[in-house]
Design a protein around this motif. Sequence first.
Motif, PDB file in Angstrom:
ATOM      1  N   LEU A   1      -2.649   5.717   6.336  1.00 51.56           N
ATOM      2  CA  LEU A   1      -2.736   4.568   5.449  1.00 51.56           C
ATOM      3  C   LEU A   1      -2.464   3.276   6.215  1.00 51.56           C
ATOM      4  N   ILE A   2      -1.444   3.291   7.082  1.00 52.53           N
ATOM      5  CA  ILE A   2      -1.157   2.114   7.906  1.00 52.53           C
ATOM      6  C   ILE A   2      -2.381   1.752   8.737  1.00 52.53           C
ATOM      7  N   ALA A   3      -3.004   2.768   9.338  1.00 52.19           N
ATOM      8  CA  ALA A   3      -4.182   2.531  10.171  1.00 52.19           C
ATOM      9  C   ALA A   3      -5.345   1.989   9.341  1.00 52.19           C
ATOM     10  N   SER A   4      -5.561   2.564   8.165  1.00 53.90           N
ATOM     11  CA  SER A   4      -6.686   2.139   7.320  1.00 53.90           C
ATOM     12  C   SER A   4      -6.511   0.709   6.833  1.00 53.90           C
ATOM     13  N   VAL A   5      -5.305   0.377   6.376  1.00 57.72           N
ATOM     14  CA  VAL A   5      -5.044  -0.981   5.902  1.00 57.72           C
ATOM     15  C   VAL A   5      -5.198  -1.974   7.047  1.00 57.72           C
TER      16      VAL A   5
ATOM     17  N   ALA B   1       0.832  -1.210   0.000  1.00 61.85           N
ATOM     18  CA  ALA B   1       0.000   0.000   0.000  1.00 61.85           C
ATOM     19  C   ALA B   1       0.863   1.255   0.000  1.00 61.85           C
ATOM     20  N   MET B   2       1.942   1.247   0.795  1.00 57.99           N
ATOM     21  CA  MET B   2       2.819   2.412   0.867  1.00 57.99           C
ATOM     22  C   MET B   2       3.465   2.699  -0.490  1.00 57.99           C
ATOM     23  N   ALA B   3       3.723   1.636  -1.238  1.00 55.75           N
ATOM     24  CA  ALA B   3       4.387   1.806  -2.531  1.00 55.75           C
ATOM     25  C   ALA B   3       3.421   2.216  -3.635  1.00 55.75           C
TER      26      ALA B   3
ATOM     27  N   LEU C   1      -4.623  -0.687  -1.531  1.00 57.47           N
ATOM     28  CA  LEU C   1      -3.346  -1.125  -2.100  1.00 57.47           C
ATOM     29  C   LEU C   1      -3.244  -0.753  -3.581  1.00 57.47           C
ATOM     30  N   ASN C   2      -4.321  -0.103  -4.105  1.00 59.33           N
ATOM     31  CA  ASN C   2      -4.362   0.340  -5.505  1.00 59.33           C
ATOM     32  C   ASN C   2      -4.159  -0.834  -6.470  1.00 59.33           C
ATOM     33  N   ARG C   3      -4.946  -1.885  -6.260  1.00 59.08           N
ATOM     34  CA  ARG C   3      -4.864  -3.048  -7.136  1.00 59.08           C
ATOM     35  C   ARG C   3      -6.268  -3.558  -7.444  1.00 59.08           C
TER      36      ARG C   3
END
Length: 411
Positions: free
Chosen positions: A124-128, A35-37, A205-207
Amino acid sequence: MKNIDKKFQVIFALCCLFFVFNMQSQDLQSYVEEAMANNPIIQKFELQYKRVSEKINEANTIPNTEFGAGYFASEPETRTGAQRFKISVKQMLPWFGTITSRENYISSVADATFEEVVIAKRKLIASVSQSYYNLYENKAKQKVLEENIKLLKTYEILALTSLEVGKASAVDVLKLQMRQNEITQLKEVLQQRFLAEQTAFNKLLNRDKKIVVNVVSDLTIPTENFEIDAANLAVHPELLKYDKLYRSIEKSELLNQKESSPMIGFGLDYINVSERPNMNFTDNGKDILMPMVSISIPIFNNSYKSKTKQNKLQQQEILAKKQDRKNTLETLLDKAINNRISSRISYKTQTKNLKQAKNAEEILIKNYETGTIDFNDVLDIQELQLKFQMNQIESVKTYYVQSTIINYLIQ
């Protein structure tokens, strides 16, 4: 941007240690790294930070050099000859230190923008993580429902056997079958909700939304509480952002003071002079060079005074916003801590109730062996057991979701 990535590798290592205490936590870690990437929100803030940082180069400029040229339609006569055309060049220079002040201001704005990147990555870390635990809850509940369907089928067989010997009625069998249908429906609804949550997770994760997400099969609440240092909240990026915005206004005021100073200009005029015919004397036809110095003074400088007042008001506004956000974050932290404690209490209670429900189930089975069984009691115990199992799963999920919030606030 390497410093950002390094910082978040440390944060996420703590996050994983805090959340899941077995090797299965690596699954969540790999998802967060992906996700970070790939997450476009992170990319947006990183590009915004680069764009603002690039403005530092834009600030390191001086006013345009002015060039001028003119041709004398009617050539004025001078003692040394007629003037034919004129060329001039002029350069204005800001007051000493103005460019440095401008660069410092842009740099301070970039620093504040950097905190937006940090905040976005934390969120983002929290959401994932929260979406991951929602998926775990859904899968765990499906598993429990499947076990209860099998249990009810076992009871149905017992009821059919009892029906043959006249120790149960057809109504008992129908009640057990209807209960199976109801639980099957709940399972199918959960399957659809899992697909919806899976789509949300994959989009973080944009997938592709159809990619299967693998979650841990079992989670338990740790037996020991972890120490929470609430003092870390004071250096939360959401609050540091306001500190940096405040400093950027200070830099803006320094720049305002510099820009209210005079500007100095240097220039040169060149005038072409033609020779006077049939005359011979010194400097006949000599061209004219005229160096020039100019100064621009902001006599009517009300705009600079107004900007100073605006800067002071904006600083007061930033301090008020920071205090408001700090109050909100402190409230969120206390709520998350209390909710996590409540989830631990609930988990212990549901575990105790579930044990007692299983004991009651064993008693009913033993009664069947002696020839007596009340299938209404069977349904009641099964319903209670399912309720306790579901509440237990929700308690585990709540514990980790609240841990995610705590981690966002104090790590």
